[in-house]
Design a protein around this motif. Structure first.
Motif, PDB file in Angstrom:
ATOM      1  N   ILE A 410      42.459 -58.493 117.428  1.00 55.23           N
ATOM      2  CA  ILE A 410      41.085 -58.057 117.660  1.00 55.23           C
ATOM      3  C   ILE A 410      40.472 -58.955 118.724  1.00 55.23           C
ATOM      4  CG2 ILE A 410      38.824 -57.639 116.630  1.00 55.23           C
ATOM      5  CD1 ILE A 410      41.719 -58.035 114.286  1.00 55.23           C
ATOM      6  N   VAL A 411      39.720 -58.344 119.622  1.00 52.91           N
ATOM      7  CA  VAL A 411      39.012 -59.063 120.685  1.00 52.91           C
ATOM      8  C   VAL A 411      37.523 -58.793 120.520  1.00 52.91           C
ATOM      9  CG1 VAL A 411      38.726 -59.383 123.166  1.00 52.91           C
ATOM     10  CG2 VAL A 411      40.974 -58.834 122.229  1.00 52.91           C
ATOM     11  N   THR A 412      36.721 -59.845 120.532  1.00 52.29           N
ATOM     12  CA  THR A 412      35.273 -59.718 120.403  1.00 52.29           C
ATOM     13  C   THR A 412      34.603 -60.340 121.617  1.00 52.29           C
ATOM     14  OG1 THR A 412      35.159 -61.786 119.130  1.00 52.29           O
ATOM     15  CG2 THR A 412      35.330 -59.724 117.894  1.00 52.29           C
ATOM     16  N   ARG A 413      33.562 -59.694 122.083  1.00 48.52           N
ATOM     17  CA  ARG A 413      32.754 -60.177 123.207  1.00 48.52           C
ATOM     18  C   ARG A 413      31.327 -60.298 122.727  1.00 48.52           C
ATOM     19  NH1 ARG A 413      31.273 -62.789 127.272  1.00 48.52           N
ATOM     20  NH2 ARG A 413      31.361 -61.998 129.413  1.00 48.52           N
ATOM     21  N   SER A 414      30.665 -61.410 123.074  1.00 51.29           N
ATOM     22  CA  SER A 414      29.337 -61.686 122.554  1.00 51.29           C
ATOM     23  C   SER A 414      28.418 -62.152 123.663  1.00 51.29           C
ATOM     24  CB  SER A 414      29.406 -62.739 121.447  1.00 51.29           C
ATOM     25  OG  SER A 414      28.110 -63.093 121.000  1.00 51.29           O
ATOM     26  N   CYS A 415      27.130 -62.100 123.372  1.00 49.80           N
ATOM     27  CA  CYS A 415      26.127 -62.591 124.310  1.00 49.80           C
ATOM     28  C   CYS A 415      26.001 -64.106 124.288  1.00 49.80           C
ATOM     29  CB  CYS A 415      24.775 -61.958 123.989  1.00 49.80           C
ATOM     30  SG  CYS A 415      24.683 -60.197 124.380  1.00 49.80           S
ATOM     31  N   ASP A 416      26.830 -64.813 123.515  1.00 51.30           N
ATOM     32  CA  ASP A 416      26.858 -66.271 123.579  1.00 51.30           C
ATOM     33  C   ASP A 416      27.811 -66.771 124.662  1.00 51.30           C
ATOM     34  OD1 ASP A 416      29.260 -65.608 122.490  1.00 51.30           O
ATOM     35  OD2 ASP A 416      29.069 -66.831 120.685  1.00 51.30           O
ATOM     36  N   ASN A 417      28.159 -65.866 125.606  1.00 51.27           N
ATOM     37  CA  ASN A 417      28.984 -66.185 126.785  1.00 51.27           C
ATOM     38  C   ASN A 417      30.421 -66.547 126.422  1.00 51.27           C
ATOM     39  OD1 ASN A 417      26.608 -65.839 128.264  1.00 51.27           O
ATOM     40  ND2 ASN A 417      26.118 -68.023 128.171  1.00 51.27           N
ATOM     41  N   THR A 418      30.934 -65.964 125.347  1.00 53.68           N
ATOM     42  CA  THR A 418      32.311 -66.227 124.932  1.00 53.68           C
ATOM     43  C   THR A 418      33.028 -64.912 124.651  1.00 53.68           C
ATOM     44  OG1 THR A 418      31.730 -66.406 122.586  1.00 53.68           O
ATOM     45  CG2 THR A 418      31.697 -68.438 123.912  1.00 53.68           C
ATOM     46  N   MET A 419      34.353 -64.979 124.719  1.00 60.38           N
ATOM     47  CA  MET A 419      35.238 -63.904 124.278  1.00 60.38           C
ATOM     48  C   MET A 419      36.322 -64.537 123.421  1.00 60.38           C
ATOM     49  SD  MET A 419      37.561 -61.153 126.444  1.00 60.38           S
ATOM     50  CE  MET A 419      38.712 -62.410 126.980  1.00 60.38           C
ATOM     51  N   LYS A 420      36.560 -63.978 122.234  1.00 57.37           N
ATOM     52  CA  LYS A 420      37.496 -64.570 121.291  1.00 57.37           C
ATOM     53  C   LYS A 420      38.549 -63.549 120.888  1.00 57.37           C
ATOM     54  CE  LYS A 420      34.201 -67.942 119.464  1.00 57.37           C
ATOM     55  NZ  LYS A 420      33.585 -68.540 118.257  1.00 57.37           N
ATOM     56  N   VAL A 421      39.761 -64.060 120.666  1.00 52.65           N
ATOM     57  CA  VAL A 421      40.901 -63.242 120.251  1.00 52.65           C
ATOM     58  C   VAL A 421      41.259 -63.640 118.824  1.00 52.65           C
ATOM     59  CG1 VAL A 421      43.254 -62.536 120.771  1.00 52.65           C
ATOM     60  CG2 VAL A 421      41.705 -63.161 122.639  1.00 52.65           C
ATOM     61  N   TRP A 422      41.394 -62.647 117.949  1.00 52.51           N
ATOM     62  CA  TRP A 422      41.633 -62.885 116.526  1.00 52.51           C
ATOM     63  C   TRP A 422      42.919 -62.192 116.098  1.00 52.51           C
ATOM     64  CZ3 TRP A 422      37.707 -65.799 114.161  1.00 52.51           C
ATOM     65  CH2 TRP A 422      36.520 -65.880 114.868  1.00 52.51           C
ATOM     66  N   ASP A 423      43.566 -62.790 115.089  1.00 51.92           N
ATOM     67  CA  ASP A 423      44.725 -62.192 114.434  1.00 51.92           C
ATOM     68  C   ASP A 423      44.333 -61.902 112.994  1.00 51.92           C
ATOM     69  OD1 ASP A 423      47.119 -61.381 113.374  1.00 51.92           O
ATOM     70  OD2 ASP A 423      48.301 -62.928 114.360  1.00 51.92           O
ATOM     71  N   LEU A 424      44.460 -60.644 112.593  1.00 43.35           N
ATOM     72  CA  LEU A 424      44.021 -60.252 111.255  1.00 43.35           C
ATOM     73  C   LEU A 424      44.819 -60.955 110.171  1.00 43.35           C
ATOM     74  CD1 LEU A 424      41.927 -58.358 110.001  1.00 43.35           C
ATOM     75  CD2 LEU A 424      43.680 -56.598 109.870  1.00 43.35           C
ATOM     76  N   ARG A 425      46.024 -61.400 110.474  1.00 41.75           N
ATOM     77  CA  ARG A 425      46.834 -62.103 109.481  1.00 41.75           C
ATOM     78  C   ARG A 425      46.406 -63.559 109.317  1.00 41.75           C
ATOM     79  NH1 ARG A 425      52.003 -59.901 112.625  1.00 41.75           N
ATOM     80  NH2 ARG A 425      50.507 -60.490 114.266  1.00 41.75           N
ATOM     81  N   LYS A 426      45.744 -64.111 110.326  1.00 46.83           N
ATOM     82  CA  LYS A 426      45.188 -65.474 110.265  1.00 46.83           C
ATOM     83  C   LYS A 426      43.757 -65.386 110.754  1.00 46.83           C
ATOM     84  CE  LYS A 426      49.682 -67.576 111.253  1.00 46.83           C
ATOM     85  NZ  LYS A 426      50.436 -68.470 112.186  1.00 46.83           N
ATOM     86  N   PHE A 427      42.895 -64.918 109.861  1.00 43.65           N
ATOM     87  CA  PHE A 427      41.566 -64.498 110.280  1.00 43.65           C
ATOM     88  C   PHE A 427      40.515 -65.593 110.188  1.00 43.65           C
ATOM     89  CE2 PHE A 427      38.006 -61.295 110.107  1.00 43.65           C
ATOM     90  CZ  PHE A 427      38.288 -60.764 111.355  1.00 43.65           C
ATOM     91  N   LYS A 428      40.875 -66.744 109.733  1.00 40.97           N
ATOM     92  CA  LYS A 428      39.862 -67.783 109.565  1.00 40.97           C
ATOM     93  C   LYS A 428      39.446 -68.400 110.894  1.00 40.97           C
ATOM     94  CE  LYS A 428      41.239 -69.047 104.858  1.00 40.97           C
ATOM     95  NZ  LYS A 428      41.673 -70.154 103.955  1.00 40.97           N
ATOM     96  N   GLU A 429      40.405 -68.584 111.773  1.00 41.00           N
ATOM     97  CA  GLU A 429      40.135 -69.207 113.068  1.00 41.00           C
ATOM     98  C   GLU A 429      40.648 -68.293 114.177  1.00 41.00           C
ATOM     99  OE1 GLU A 429      38.418 -71.853 113.629  1.00 41.00           O
ATOM    100  OE2 GLU A 429      38.161 -72.424 111.520  1.00 41.00           O
ATOM    101  N   PRO A 430      39.982 -68.261 115.325  1.00 35.94           N
ATOM    102  CA  PRO A 430      40.463 -67.417 116.428  1.00 35.94           C
ATOM    103  C   PRO A 430      41.717 -67.982 117.071  1.00 35.94           C
ATOM    104  CG  PRO A 430      38.579 -68.705 117.126  1.00 35.94           C
ATOM    105  CD  PRO A 430      38.731 -68.967 115.648  1.00 35.94           C
ATOM    106  N   LEU A 431      42.533 -67.092 117.610  1.00 40.42           N
ATOM    107  CA  LEU A 431      43.712 -67.540 118.343  1.00 40.42           C
ATOM    108  C   LEU A 431      43.334 -68.232 119.639  1.00 40.42           C
ATOM    109  CD1 LEU A 431      46.042 -64.420 117.927  1.00 40.42           C
ATOM    110  CD2 LEU A 431      46.062 -66.541 116.606  1.00 40.42           C
ATOM    111  N   ALA A 432      42.296 -67.751 120.282  1.00 42.33           N
ATOM    112  CA  ALA A 432      41.834 -68.357 121.537  1.00 42.33           C
ATOM    113  C   ALA A 432      40.367 -68.010 121.713  1.00 42.33           C
ATOM    114  CB  ALA A 432      42.645 -67.861 122.735  1.00 42.33           C
ATOM    115  N   SER A 433      39.648 -68.910 122.371  1.00 38.77           N
ATOM    116  CA  SER A 433      38.232 -68.711 122.675  1.00 38.77           C
ATOM    117  C   SER A 433      38.017 -69.033 124.146  1.00 38.77           C
ATOM    118  CB  SER A 433      37.356 -69.605 121.791  1.00 38.77           C
ATOM    119  OG  SER A 433      35.995 -69.442 122.117  1.00 38.77           O
ATOM    120  N   PHE A 434      37.446 -68.090 124.871  1.00 35.55           N
ATOM    121  CA  PHE A 434      37.212 -68.246 126.302  1.00 35.55           C
ATOM    122  C   PHE A 434      35.705 -68.374 126.527  1.00 35.55           C
ATOM    123  CE2 PHE A 434      41.054 -65.824 125.641  1.00 35.55           C
ATOM    124  CZ  PHE A 434      41.968 -66.467 126.451  1.00 35.55           C
ATOM    125  N   GLY A 435      35.288 -69.545 126.984  1.00 39.74           N
ATOM    126  CA  GLY A 435      33.877 -69.790 127.238  1.00 39.74           C
ATOM    127  C   GLY A 435      33.526 -69.629 128.697  1.00 39.74           C
TER     128      GLY A 435
END
Length: 685
Positions: A410-435
């Motif tokens: 899953i990829v999420t884009r937000s107005c906090d100027n970041t984009m994060k990549v998530w794995d549903l099998r390890k959902f507690k922390e993002p795989l990567a965060s791009f600021g």
């Protein structure tokens, strides 16, 4: 087909197969069979008669080459009739003569056979395909810098290129791909679609890749038909679907015949592919606190999409903290409801983005409190199965959610100027965060490439005049592999169509940029690029900002025909000013401040009359006031005290008494802090 043509075809087939012995020369036209009795009567054999007929046929077909003594005998055939010569002999005879002249000039049959072999081989060799490259650009078509096309000035611009526009999907030629573009990003060329006056907040393309629809903050939807466009890139229709409401979401159905529109209003709408409204979903009652009791949304819609597996269902998210499922055939009330809540479970959280994976297994919702919540796609929707409360900064909109085809990334884009990549099998922390990915729009998109090897998102410009860019991230290494500058403004909406392999970007300057590569893309905008604009005719007119208003002098009063005197009198008689008609008595109910002639009106006139003999409506107001002058002089009410004490007042004494009262009041409250608020102080005392 006559016998001569059949014989010619058999000879060509024999030459093509390499059987020189089986070459058959057409016989004499007047002699098609050899009779043994006839040959005995002439004193010869069957073989001699056949040889003579062959020589006569060759002399007839090729008189310039075989008319001499090459053969043993050369009997001249009888001349055919004019009808036969015109219908059969002359065309074939001329063709054979031209072939012999083009040959080496030898009079032997072997030379003719060798010449025909060369001709057959030339026919069997594959011809080189003519490549028609892209045409010269116009002001709205921008070619790539790294891959400029080769122009062909002799090519007709009106004809489509067979290589640039492919009728069927073809495999990509690996040799034609730029070695500096290993991810096969279609960024070699760019076409700019102009038309909107504000930011392009959403866009969608039908499954065939032929019709594009763009929505903007100018409240308009524009329809673009790629096969029908030329290089002027003009939309064929513009509508205002939701009045003065901003447009947030657009999506074609899986069949491409219906268009879902989500705006800032409280109800979503469905249009056909030509912009005609088909369905409008119901709006809820805003004074109900329980959202499950309302029939629809009671606040602005933030996102809308079609259900990926059920073509009858539509999903909408709203600021009323709900996600609703709608049945297209029953738009008066939602079918299912999902309540979005914060960590306490009591306070509502506004839903800002919603999506589902292609299999419909998971429902992903982004909330205003920065949480990312995952529900089961089939329900029940009581509580989320996966949730991250701090996915993004609180009180910032999650503008977009993208899910991979397997539903695990899953990829999420937000107005906090970041984009994060998530794995549903390890959902507690993002795989990567791009600021440091600036985002000023709640509609900014984050998408996967058609093969899901890349993740793309747009960035916003810091100041006006700066250029926005599209950032490409490798899904495996989770690193930025390319930044592509697109426009002089922010990149808001993105779409990468899998069938035509073209990247479409909507920018804040109102333009839509279509990126493509002739070696990687097909159809789509390439239809319009190959088509030259129609030549302007003398009567063509296009409105511009500098055009003067169109004057129609015959619509002015001085250019109109004057009516007849009878009609003028009839019109003047109806005008109370021109006719000088006295005011007519009121009939019926009262109007315009005048009392009517009803019974109640007559009784009111009697009750409000001052004098029983004189009615209020017929008495002069000044006369009615002066009637009380004598009574007021004899028994005054307001001036009675003054008349009893006619001495003037002592203003000095009154002023002295007022000062004494103020001093007493100041002395009484001198020690209180509130004296300063009243304008008194100890120093004044």
């Amino acid at each position: 087909m006559d016998e001569d043509d059949a014989a010619e075809r058999r000879a060509l087939r024999a030459l093509r197969n390499g059987d020189e012995e089986d070459v058959f020369v057409p016989p004499h036209p007047k002699r098609t069979k050899y009779d043994e009795s006839e040959s005995i009567a002439t004193g010869g054999s069957v073989e001699a008669a056949a040889e003579e007929d062959e020589a006569a046929a060759m002399a007839q077909w090729f008189p310039s080459q075989f008319g001499g003594s090459s053969y043993k005998s050369n009997p001249q055939p009888k001349k055919a009739s004019k009808t036969q010569s015109a219908s059969r002999d002359e065309p074939l005879q001329q063709q054979q003569q031209e072939e012999v002249r083009e040959s080496s000039g030898s009079s032997s049959l072997a030379s003719l056979i060798e010449f025909r072999k060369k001709k057959v081989r030339a026919l069997e060799e594959p011809k080189e395909k003519k490549v028609h490259p892209l045409k010269a650009p116009t002001a709205v078509y921008v070619f790539g810098v790294n891959n400029p096309p080769q122009l062909d000035p002799n090519h007709n611009n009106a004809s489509a290129s067979s290589q640039a526009i492919k009728e069927e999907p073809e495999e990509i030629d690996e040799d034609a791909v730029d070695p500096g573009n290993p991810y096969k990003i279609p960024s070699g060329h760019e076409a700019i679609l102009k038309g909107h006056s504000k930011a392009v907040s959403c866009l969608t393309l039908d499954p065939a890749g032929a019709r594009l629809v763009t929505g903007s903050f100018d409240y308009n939807l524009k329809f673009w038909d790629f096969p029908a466009m030329d290089r002027t890139f003009r939309s064929f229709r513009t509508i205002e679907p939701c009045g003065n409401y901003l447009l947030h979401s657009l999506q074609f159905s899986t069949t491409g015949d219906r268009l879902l529109v989500g705006s800032q209003s409280k109800h979503a709408q469905i249009f056909d592919r030509d912009g005609i409204q088909l369905v409008e979903f119901a709006e809820g009652y805003q004074y109900l606190s329980d959202m499950s009791q309302t029939k629809g949304h009671v606040s602005n819609i933030t996102s809308a999409m079609w259900h990926p597996t059920d073509p009858r269902l539509v999903i909408t998210a709203s600021q009323d903290s709900t996600v609703r499922f709608w049945d297209v055939e029953a738009p008066l009330k939602h079918k299912n409801l999902v309540k979005i809540k914060n960590s306490s479970g009591l306070v509502k959280a506004n839903a800002t983005a919603v999506t589902m994976d292609v299999s419909g297994k998971y429902l992903f919702v982004g909330a205003k409190d920065g949480s990312l919540q995952v529900f089961s796609g089939k329900g029940p929707y009581i509580s989320p199965s996966h949730v991250v409360r701090t996915a993004h900064a609180a009180m910032t909109d999650i503008s977009s959610i993208a899910a991979s085809k397997d539903g695990q990334t899953i990829v999420t884009r937000s107005c906090d100027n970041t984009m994060k990549v998530w794995d549903l099998r390890k959902f507690k922390e993002p795989l990567a965060s791009f600021g440091d990915l600036m985002n000023h729009y709640a509609e900014a998109d984050a998408i996967f490439s058609p093969d899901e090897s890349l993740i793309c998102t747009g960035t916003s410009a810091l100041t006006q005049g700066e250029a926005g860019s599209v950032v490409f991230v490798d899904r495996q290494s989770l690193s930025v592999v390319k930044k592509l500058t697109v426009s002089q403004g922010s990149v808001v909406s993105l779409l990468w169509h899998d069938r035509i392999n073209q990247l479409i970007c909507g920018s804040s300057d109102g333009n839509t940029h279509v990126l493509f590569d002739p070696a990687l893309s097909q159809k789509g905008i390439m239809y319009a690029v190959q088509k030259a604009p129609r030549a302007k005719a003398a009567l063509d007119w296009e409105p511009t900002e500098t055009d003067r208003p169109i004057l129609t002098p015959h619509a002015l009063p001085e250019f109109q025909d004057q009516p007849s005197r009878k009609r003028q009198r009839e019109k003047a008689a109806k005008d109370p000013i021109l006719s000088r008609r006295p005011e007519q008595p009121q009939v019926g109910h009262g109007s315009k401040g005048r009392l009517g002639t009803s019974l109640a009106a007559d009784m009111m006139k009697k009750f409000v009359a001052i004098d029983k003999d004189v009615k209020e409506t017929s008495r002069d107001p000044r006369e009615a006031l002066l009637a009380y002058a004598d009574a007021a002089e004899k028994d005054p009410i307001f001036f009675k005290v003054y008349k009893e004490n006619p001495a003037p007042l002592n203003y000095d004494l009154a002023k002295q008494l007022q000062q004494e009262e103020e001093e007493k009041h100041a002395a009484k409250y001198a020690d209180q802090d509130s004296l300063s608020g009243w304008g008194f102080s100890k120093a004044a005392k």
